[in-house]
Design an enzyme around this catalytic site. Structure first.
Site, PDB file in Angstrom:
ATOM      1  CG  HIS A   1      35.102  37.852  36.334  1.00 31.13           C
ATOM      2  ND1 HIS A   1      35.529  39.134  36.634  1.00 31.13           N
ATOM      3  CD2 HIS A   1      35.061  37.188  37.509  1.00 31.13           C
ATOM      4  CE1 HIS A   1      35.756  39.220  37.937  1.00 31.13           C
ATOM      5  NE2 HIS A   1      35.467  38.057  38.496  1.00 31.13           N
TER       6      HIS A   1
ATOM      7  CG  HIS B   1      36.826  40.828  42.896  1.00 31.37           C
ATOM      8  ND1 HIS B   1      35.680  41.362  42.358  1.00 31.37           N
ATOM      9  CD2 HIS B   1      37.135  39.743  42.136  1.00 31.37           C
ATOM     10  CE1 HIS B   1      35.306  40.631  41.323  1.00 31.37           C
ATOM     11  NE2 HIS B   1      36.164  39.641  41.167  1.00 31.37           N
TER      12      HIS B   1
ATOM     13  CD  GLU C   1      40.502  35.831  43.722  1.00 36.49           C
ATOM     14  OE1 GLU C   1      40.350  34.833  43.002  1.00 36.49           O
ATOM     15  OE2 GLU C   1      40.235  36.985  43.349  1.00 36.49           O
TER      16      GLU C   1
ATOM     17  CG  ASP D   1      35.371  33.975  40.194  1.00 35.04           C
ATOM     18  OD1 ASP D   1      35.172  35.107  39.734  1.00 35.04           O
ATOM     19  OD2 ASP D   1      36.363  33.711  40.890  1.00 35.04           O
TER      20      ASP D   1
END
Length: 437
Positions: free
Chosen positions: A79, A233, A236, A333
């Site tokens: 990210h 995604h 999570e 990440d």
């Protein structure tokens, strides 16, 4: 390690060790750890030959004394647009909700073109210095941010060409596909313009149902119509309602989607019963879906409660996935933001900590591919992730002689070659970002 790389068109990296799994175009005999001794001839910036060691003195030789030589790394889930905001936007309690709330407020107030560009470039300089050759970044694509961050990505992709290959994936709630049709069309058009991936975030706290199925159909159809790949995604969370992985696999199958599909995180799959987990993993295989685990960030965020020791690791069941033939990766990440306060986009760190968190040691399966080729194959990066005869001499030289030594320390003295030339590995100073926003 000490390795003076000569400024010569031809030289040999002598007495090296390589993971045979990471090499192509050479015949080497691996030991029990999958490693082999070799000489690597570099000529005009490329790998000309990889062969068992010999004492030829026709050109300069750099004696690596058995040190591991790795391909430059592939980091498949980052990210860059979020990174390095921690100095101004700290997570109040270390939880996933705290991270989401803090990032949303910071994004709304400060994510200008100048700010996003400065932080993304800072992160790329870190990754490059550590030896990374290719990165996929997720880009928050919500409201005004889509029009701000994607042009910055395109600008940096061009600026970093030849040093780091860049891909991007849009990050927004998957339900946008039916809840906000105008915004979804804008996201799809933007991603298509820049050749990225769509998919989004598939668990936002409610159990999936018919609405998610309709949204996933719309996403698959939009991706197919525009020649895009998918990157989600997924789940999570340890919530019993975080069960969207199966609907994603079924949507890919139902829509006969033929492009690449990546799912990230998938934490709750580790909590499924044995039969349910096997059934879902079989569906992933049928759908041709690859999975990227993010052990550092999920260990940090998952099962966090004040004054209570966490009870689980929060990571996907990678051993079971790999055993079933599902392509598995690990990646950085977040870095230095409310989702993860640490990290530096260093894939040796990611590999080292993944080995510990996921128990990749004491295992019959080789996990060497996590350092590059597994991710490169799943994500379609052009040349990164292999040491290939005839390919570029894009290499990371370490003093480690085996996997245990590699995982024992950071190897901050590693040497990184790009086109056979040692790069300056000086890391950017955090003070550069003071007052950026």
């Amino acid at each position: 390690m000490t390795a003076e790389i000569p400024r010569a068109s031809t030289f040999t990296l002598a007495n090296a060790r390589v993971a045979v799994e990471l090499v192509s175009g050479a015949r080497l005999v691996a030991d029990a750890d999958g490693l082999a001794a070799c000489d690597i001839d570099v000529r005009d910036g490329g790998v000309a030959r990889i062969a068992p060691p010999e004492n030829s003195a026709d050109h300069p030789r750099v004696d690596l004394s058995g040190g591991l030589v790795l391909p430059r790394f592939v980091d498949g889930h980052t990210h860059l647009d979020k990174g390095h905001v921690l100095h101004r936007a700290r997570n109040p309690d270390g939880t996933f909700l705290g991270a989401r709330t803090t990032v949303a407020a910071d994004r709304e107030a400060r994510w200008t073109t100048k700010d996003v560009r400065a932080r993304m470039d800072f992160a790329l300089r870190c990754a490059f210095a550590h030896g990374t050759a290719a990165i996929r970044t997720h880009i928050d694509s919500i409201g005004k941010q889509t029009a701000i961050s994607w042009p910055v990505f395109a600008e940096l992709r061009e600026a970093w060409k030849g040093r780091v290959e860049l891909q991007a994936a849009a990050l927004c709630p998957t339900e946008f596909a039916i809840d906000d049709e105008p915004q979804f069309r804008e996201i799809v058009a933007t991603v298509a313009r820049h050749g990225g991936s769509i998919g989004g975030l598939s668990f936002m706290g409610t159990r999936p149902g018919e609405k998610l199925d309709r949204a996933l159909d719309r996403v698959c159809q939009a991706a197919a119509a525009n020649g895009l790949t998918l990157d989600f995604h997924v789940d999570e969370s340890h919530s019993p309602d975080a069960v969207t992985l199966e609907p994603i696999a079924r949507a890919v199958i139902r829509n006969r989607f033929k492009g690449r599909v990546i799912v990230g995180h998938c934490c709750s799959l580790a909590l499924a019963g044995d039969d349910e987990r096997r059934r879902i993993i079989d569906l992933l295989g049928e759908a041709g879906i690859a999975l990227v685990s993010l052990p550092l960030v999920n260990l940090y965020l998952q099962d966090r409660e004040a004054s209570r020791t966490p009870r689980w690791r929060g990571v996907a069941p990678v051993h079971e996935l790999a055993a079933a033939g599902v392509p598995v990766m690990v990646a950085s990440d977040n870095t230095c933001d409310p989702f993860y306060a640490y990290g530096d986009l260093d894939m040796i760190e990611v590999f080292r900590e993944s080995t510990r968190i996921l128990h990749l040691d004491h295992c019959e399966r080789s996990w060497a591919g996590l350092l590059g080729p597994a991710t490169s194959a799943a994500m379609g990066f052009a040349t990164a992730g292999k040491i290939a005869v005839g390919g570029p001499a894009d290499l990371v030289l370490t003093g480690a002689r085996d996997w245990y030594e590699l995982n024992a320390r950071p190897w901050s003295d590693r040497v990184v070659l790009v086109g056979g030339v040692a790069i300056d590995r000086t890391l950017p100073d955090y003070r550069e970002l003071d007052g950026v926003a």
